[in-house]
Write a protein that holds these residues in place. Structure first.
Motif, PDB file in Angstrom:
ATOM      1  N   UNK A   1       0.819  -1.213   0.000  1.00 58.80           N
ATOM      2  CA  UNK A   1       0.000   0.000   0.000  1.00 58.80           C
ATOM      3  C   UNK A   1       0.853   1.265   0.000  1.00 58.80           C
TER       4      UNK A   1
ATOM      5  N   UNK B   1      -3.366  -1.180  -6.436  1.00 60.36           N
ATOM      6  CA  UNK B   1      -4.474  -0.789  -5.576  1.00 60.36           C
ATOM      7  C   UNK B   1      -5.067  -1.996  -4.861  1.00 60.36           C
ATOM      8  N   UNK B   2      -5.466  -1.743  -3.632  1.00 62.17           N
ATOM      9  CA  UNK B   2      -6.187  -2.759  -2.865  1.00 62.17           C
ATOM     10  C   UNK B   2      -7.422  -2.058  -2.298  1.00 62.17           C
ATOM     11  N   UNK B   3      -8.588  -2.535  -2.664  1.00 65.55           N
ATOM     12  CA  UNK B   3      -9.830  -1.920  -2.184  1.00 65.55           C
ATOM     13  C   UNK B   3     -10.492  -2.764  -1.109  1.00 65.55           C
TER      14      UNK B   3
ATOM     15  N   UNK C   1      -6.145   1.179   7.680  1.00 68.41           N
ATOM     16  CA  UNK C   1      -6.295   1.757   6.342  1.00 68.41           C
ATOM     17  C   UNK C   1      -7.752   1.944   5.929  1.00 68.41           C
TER      18      UNK C   1
ATOM     19  N   UNK D   1     -17.096   1.605   2.146  1.00 70.37           N
ATOM     20  CA  UNK D   1     -16.180   2.024   1.079  1.00 70.37           C
ATOM     21  C   UNK D   1     -14.740   2.078   1.585  1.00 70.37           C
ATOM     22  N   UNK D   2     -13.786   1.722   0.726  1.00 71.29           N
ATOM     23  CA  UNK D   2     -12.371   1.757   1.096  1.00 71.29           C
ATOM     24  C   UNK D   2     -11.986   3.123   1.608  1.00 71.29           C
ATOM     25  N   UNK D   3     -11.189   3.136   2.660  1.00 72.85           N
ATOM     26  CA  UNK D   3     -10.691   4.390   3.206  1.00 72.85           C
ATOM     27  C   UNK D   3     -11.687   5.052   4.137  1.00 72.85           C
TER      28      UNK D   3
ATOM     29  N   UNK E   1      -3.525   6.956   0.937  1.00 73.30           N
ATOM     30  CA  UNK E   1      -3.126   5.658   0.420  1.00 73.30           C
ATOM     31  C   UNK E   1      -4.238   5.007  -0.366  1.00 73.30           C
ATOM     32  N   UNK E   2      -5.409   5.004   0.221  1.00 68.56           N
ATOM     33  CA  UNK E   2      -6.517   4.320  -0.429  1.00 68.56           C
ATOM     34  C   UNK E   2      -7.403   5.382  -1.061  1.00 68.56           C
ATOM     35  N   UNK E   3      -7.519   5.271  -2.379  1.00 76.96           N
ATOM     36  CA  UNK E   3      -8.334   6.254  -3.073  1.00 76.96           C
ATOM     37  C   UNK E   3      -9.796   5.852  -2.960  1.00 76.96           C
TER      38      UNK E   3
ATOM     39  N   UNK F   1     -13.820   5.538  -3.509  1.00 76.15           N
ATOM     40  CA  UNK F   1     -14.715   5.519  -4.667  1.00 76.15           C
ATOM     41  C   UNK F   1     -14.111   4.801  -5.870  1.00 76.15           C
TER      42      UNK F   1
END
Lengths: 205, 412
Positions: free
Chosen positions: A85, A91-93, A113, A202-204, B404-406, B408
């Protein structure tokens, strides 16, 4: 994808399942990063543009129990994925963790994360162990429960597995998706479950 | 400039006190806070202690320490680390700009600390309070090998390793293969205030010894490596020259053996093996004793010697391990050989010459107030923190992208 077995290291059927899933996902243009255990020194294998496999040895040895084994390896799995990461543009979602061994890695990555995760349970400690009330089994059972509690969704491979998880871990059935091992539909259903998990978390986020 | 904030990971913190790590982390954290550092301590829970509290500015987070049965201690430690790492990750996430360093105390928190280090890309510092190799006098089975291997892993992952004595530094270097230039020696400290204030010395002394008797004190676990057996054997020799009462405080597997030996030597009326005593009684005993004997055969640091010095008691010690770095013979105490004869000589030497004893304990007190103050220890620790932070900032390991994590638009 976090799995404690992946070819060439084959302990049971899960290794083949994980490999087939990783390859099929890559074919569907999903970037797949696999982290798995291997006794040799750490190696990163780029199977294709879409599929990278990281094989990690245990940083500690010998071990006194399978629980201490899995939990020191956990920090190493977290290290590898964090490096991906931070340092790679891959990318890792979402994380798909198979079985209980790397559950804590998935939970840590979720906390750190904001990565959502799905857990795929192939069997349950309550079924495998001949004495599920032993102290060691209760530790494993606890880690398995942690995965069911912290995950966004749980993938069970059959309706009977679904009802077992509901019974053993008191998990609401709304959190479980059955992905039957039907050659026509399993991949589509797995992807649908991933998408649903991402909608939930959702990621993040 | 605000000092870098730190998260301490420790399996014990007051009121949960198992060994020396709890008071160490407590004193270090308090003094770091006084110097403007923000300190979070993540530790195991304790009945009645709150899940979160601020103690003299230290932010203390307590985690469910896993109370289900486990097959062995090491497996329990692993399970405890699961809860510790999840809680600590939540704290790190919400205090991202505040916590810039992780400080782990012993292998007991290795799993959690190492995972956190990598997930948050924050430098890790490890204090090794002792090693499995030293505790067990070698590594004899797989259980011990696993713990030693975990210690080695933690020291490999740590940016700097802190040891409390040169003796421990060389043990860590030898047993765990840590290059000595990655180790910082920062001594343990002693809290001087607890030995101050009025406590009614005469009345207190009368509970333990006759006015005509000198008071000889031992405080420590009643185990082989503390050398208490040699002290008991020395009692008749000392009594040939001076009238004294021997007070032996502590518990351990040698207790029955020592009681039998005291009887065999015919010194029952001159010896009191007390078992555990409450903290304030022990502190007062240190202040009351004419001589404090520390006859250890193995001692990573020797905090008991510092306590005796801080309480202005005259010290007789074998000087083994870390003790030899604290006490110089004939200057801060009497350093003897590890034998009953030599201990008897040392104790007698101090008891028959009060002027000599006074000179030693004055010098010892001066030493303890200069070299072993928590205030100074915290300053030296801060220097390590600043060094690590500077190296981290200058290095390549720090995260390159903030986001780090985008969010959407997934790839599915």
């Amino acid at each position: 994808m976090l799995t404690w077995e992946f070819p060439p290291r084959i302990v049971g059927d899960m290794a083949y399942y994980a490999e087939r899933l990783a390859e099929e996902l890559a074919r569907k243009k999903v970037d797949v990063t696999v982290v798995t255990f291997h006794e040799a020194p750490y190696a990163r294998e780029e199977v294709s543009d879409r599929l990278v496999v990281h094989r990690v040895p245990n940083p500690v040895g010998p071990h006194v129990s399978v629980v201490t084994w899995a939990l020191s390896l956990t920090a190493e799995v977290q290290r590898i994925l964090s490096n991906v990461l931070y340092d790679e543009s891959r990318r890792i979602d979402l994380v798909d963790v198979h079985e209980w061994q790397f559950v804590v890695a998935a939970v840590g990555l979720k906390k750190a994360f904001g990565l959502p995760f799905v857990i795929t349970l192939h069997s349950l400690e309550a079924q495998r162990s001949n004495d599920s009330s032993s102290p060691l089994s209760s530790c494993i059972n606890g880690l398995e429960w942690l995965g069911t509690y912290e995950c966004q969704l749980l993938i069970a491979k059959s309706p009977s597995m679904k009802s077992e998880v509901e019974r053993v871990h008191k998990l609401p059935s709304s959190k479980i998706r059955v992905v039957a091992q039907n050659p026509q539909s399993w991949l589509k259903q797995t992807l649908q479950t991933y998408q649903e998990a991402l909608r939930l978390h959702p990621s993040g986020g | 400039m605000a000092e870098p904030g730190v998260m301490m990971l420790s399996w014990e913190f007051p009121p949960r006190i198992i060994g020396g790590i709890a008071p160490h982390v407590n004193n270090l954290s308090r003094n770091l806070v006084r110097k403007g550092t923000r300190v979070h301590v993540v530790t195991c829970d304790y009945p009645g202690a709150p899940e979160y509290e601020e103690v003299e500015g230290i932010k203390v987070h307590r985690v469910d320490a896993y109370k289900f049965p486990t097959p062995d201690f090491a497996t329990w430690v692993s399970m405890m680390n699961v809860n510790l790492s999840i809680k600590a990750a939540e704290i790190m996430k919400t205090h991202k700009d505040e916590i810039r360093l992780l400080h782990a105390h012993d292998w007991l928190v290795a799993n959690a600390s190492i995972g956190l280090k990598h997930m948050f890309r924050v430098p890790l510092i490890a204090t090794m309070h002792s090693t499995e190799y030293g505790r067990r006098r070698g590594i004899h089975n797989d259980y011990q090998r696993m713990i030693s291997s975990t210690e080695a892993w933690l020291t490999r992952e740590a940016w700097r390793v802190i040891c409390c004595s040169n003796y421990m530094a060389s043990e860590v270097s030898n047993a765990l293969s840590v290059p000595s230039n990655r180790i910082d020696m920062i001594p343990n400290g002693v809290n001087l205030q607890v030995f101050e204030g009025e406590y009614g010395r005469e009345a207190f002394r009368a509970k333990f010894a006759l006015p005509s008797e000198k008071l000889v004190l031992f405080v420590g676990r009643l185990v082989h490596e503390k050398g208490v057996g040699m002290l008991v054997d020395a009692i008749p020799r000392i009594l040939q020259r001076v009238d004294a009462k021997f007070v032996i405080v502590g518990e351990g597997y040698l207790k029955e053996q020592l009681l039998a030996r005291v009887e065999e030597l015919g010194v029952t009326h001159k010896t009191f093996i007390s078992g555990f005593l409450d903290t304030s009684t022990v502190k007062h005993l240190f202040r009351t004793a004419d001589v404090c004997v520390v006859p250890s055969l193995y001692e990573p640091f020797g905090i008991v010697a510092l306590e005796a010095m801080a309480a202005k008691s005259t010290l007789v010690t074998t000087g083994s391990g870390g003790l030899g770095e604290i006490v110089e013979h004939d200057k801060h105490g009497v350093v003897v050989y590890p034998s009953a004869e030599s201990i008897a000589w040392g104790v007698t030497r101090v008891l028959v010459d009060p002027a000599y004893a006074d000179r030693l304990r004055q010098a010892a007190y001066e030493r303890v107030t200069s070299a072993y103050r928590w205030d100074n220890i915290a300053s030296t620790t801060l220097e390590v923190y600043r060094r690590v932070t500077a190296e981290y900032v200058a290095g390549q390991w720090k995260p390159k992208q903030r986001n780090l994590v985008r969010p959407g638009g997934t790839s599915f």
